[in-house]
Design an enzyme around this catalytic site. Sequence first.
Site, PDB file in Angstrom:
ATOM      1  N   SER A 260       0.846  -1.205   0.000  1.00 25.65           N
ATOM      2  CA  SER A 260       0.000   0.000   0.000  1.00 25.65           C
ATOM      3  C   SER A 260       0.873   1.244   0.000  1.00 25.65           C
ATOM      4  CB  SER A 260      -0.941  -0.015   1.204  1.00 25.65           C
ATOM      5  OG  SER A 260      -0.458   0.837   2.193  1.00 25.65           O
ATOM      6  N   LYS A 261       0.253   2.337  -0.469  1.00 25.53           N
ATOM      7  CA  LYS A 261       0.976   3.611  -0.529  1.00 25.53           C
ATOM      8  C   LYS A 261       1.466   4.029   0.845  1.00 25.53           C
ATOM      9  CE  LYS A 261      -2.667   5.495  -3.194  1.00 25.53           C
ATOM     10  NZ  LYS A 261      -3.414   6.528  -3.793  1.00 25.53           N
ATOM     11  N   ARG A 262       0.768   3.562   1.857  1.00 26.94           N
ATOM     12  CA  ARG A 262       1.094   4.020   3.209  1.00 26.94           C
ATOM     13  C   ARG A 262       2.274   3.265   3.817  1.00 26.94           C
ATOM     14  NH1 ARG A 262      -3.941   5.183   2.192  1.00 26.94           N
ATOM     15  NH2 ARG A 262      -4.498   2.995   2.168  1.00 26.94           N
ATOM     16  N   SER A 266       7.135   1.744   0.394  1.00 23.91           N
ATOM     17  CA  SER A 266       6.622   2.117  -0.922  1.00 23.91           C
ATOM     18  C   SER A 266       6.953   3.571  -1.279  1.00 23.91           C
ATOM     19  CB  SER A 266       5.119   1.855  -1.016  1.00 23.91           C
ATOM     20  OG  SER A 266       4.436   2.800  -0.262  1.00 23.91           O
TER      21      SER A 266
END
Length: 498
Positions: A260-262, A266
């Site tokens: 995930s972007k979080r 990443s």
Amino acid sequence: MTDASVRVRFCPSPTGNPHVGLVRTALFNWAFARHHGGTLVFRIEDTDAARDTEESYEQLLDSLRWLGLDWDEGPEAGGPHGPYRQSQRMDLYRDVAERLQAAGHAYRCFCTPEELETRRELARAEGRPSGYDGMCRDLPPEQIAEYEAEGRTSIVRFRMPDEPITFTDLVRGELTFSPENVSDYGIVRASGAPLYTLVNPVDDALMEITHVLRGEDLLSSTPRQIALYRALADIGVGKGTTPAFGHLPYVMGEGNKKLSKRQPESALNLYRERGFLPAGLLNYLSLLGWSLAEDRDIFTMDEMVAAFDIHDVNANPARFDLKKAEAINATHIRELPVADFAAACAPWLREPYAPWAPEQFDQAAFEELAPLAQTRVTVLSDITDNVDFLFLDEPVADEKSWQKAMKPGAGDVLRSIHSRLAELAGDAWRAEPLKEAVLAAGEAHGLKLGKAQAPLRVAVTGRTVGLPLFESLEVLGRERTLLRVDTALAKLAAQPGT
Ligand code: GLU
């Protein structure tokens, strides 16, 4: 289709920090465009004023520039289909929304969120599809007038055709979506603000995009989008063709969950700050769904561009493997000409990364050790710890290393080493004689070279691991080396039992 007619787009929303998934999408579009000698359009999807930020926009541009993923049309580059920021195209979207309604492809929907929710639940309970039920599809004018008199607000909804939508995904092959699973959907908010669902296909049509390569997470919206392109063709927006689609596989992180972007790993900035080379990072990211050849993990972007075929992209989820990314980066670092490596290290040899003051830094001394460091660092930021002993007044105090190397007897060994090293001066202060001296000192204590040099390394560099020791001593110089051994001996003397 001739090659040069290929037009692809990279169209992020400027929210948050750029992440590796986004870069993978940009990279595949870029490689596809460059392979075909086509055009890469960079478009900013900033229609969500509440979430979009100027900072994020700047970071996107800066990141692509750093990576060397150049675009042919877009912010700063300009182009015949501008502006390339959707926030500057609002009038155009309003006009298209009106024309879609006038042609019967879209309609005003007055259902309130509560009404929608109640009917959705009922549909679920009865085992029917729970998408929009078409309540406002064909409202008579009197009903519309009544709703307006009640003060109800309306959104604009796109009317999906009643037949299935089939398309051939460039990665996944033929896919068919039946109408009951793809219901009419909102394209303009009650506030009049156009939604992503409208503006993304409208711009694809107007910017004459031929291929849409994007993440698998958007696959479920593709049949809706295809229906909209057809409606746009019908009302004369764009050239009337529907782009081909290729959905890039999911990227999985730890525990086989979608990256995930979080998740911290990443964030693109992390890789940049740690000193990944753009070539190393891009090489790794290209392997998330694609490969040049079965037995070849390392290649340049030129090689990727030459070989890239979207049909070779694997539909199966790709696994993000940080260790592999680092190993690939290390290989790219080793392949640099040494002068380029030394130049690339520069940011990590000064503030805020370097713990020494600027005047303590000595470029010539650094360059002497650079070839040895080049084969040992994984990321460029590793350079700081590898050479700090050269520029700090005293070696870093690393208690763990000290404990490990300064076992009982270490003082005696160090004293022997000191007296042998002290005999070397001038031209004799070279790696080879230094090694001989330490070897001889060790032998006198029944120690092999590895064991004998351990306390010396910690005395001089503060650490148990580092660059080849004797070359390091050669560059550090006689005086500073002997002083550090003296200091370590004094510290040992104050520490009973060694
Ligand atoms: N702005 C969209 C996103 O960032 C782009 C989706 C697309 O490529 O169609 O998810």
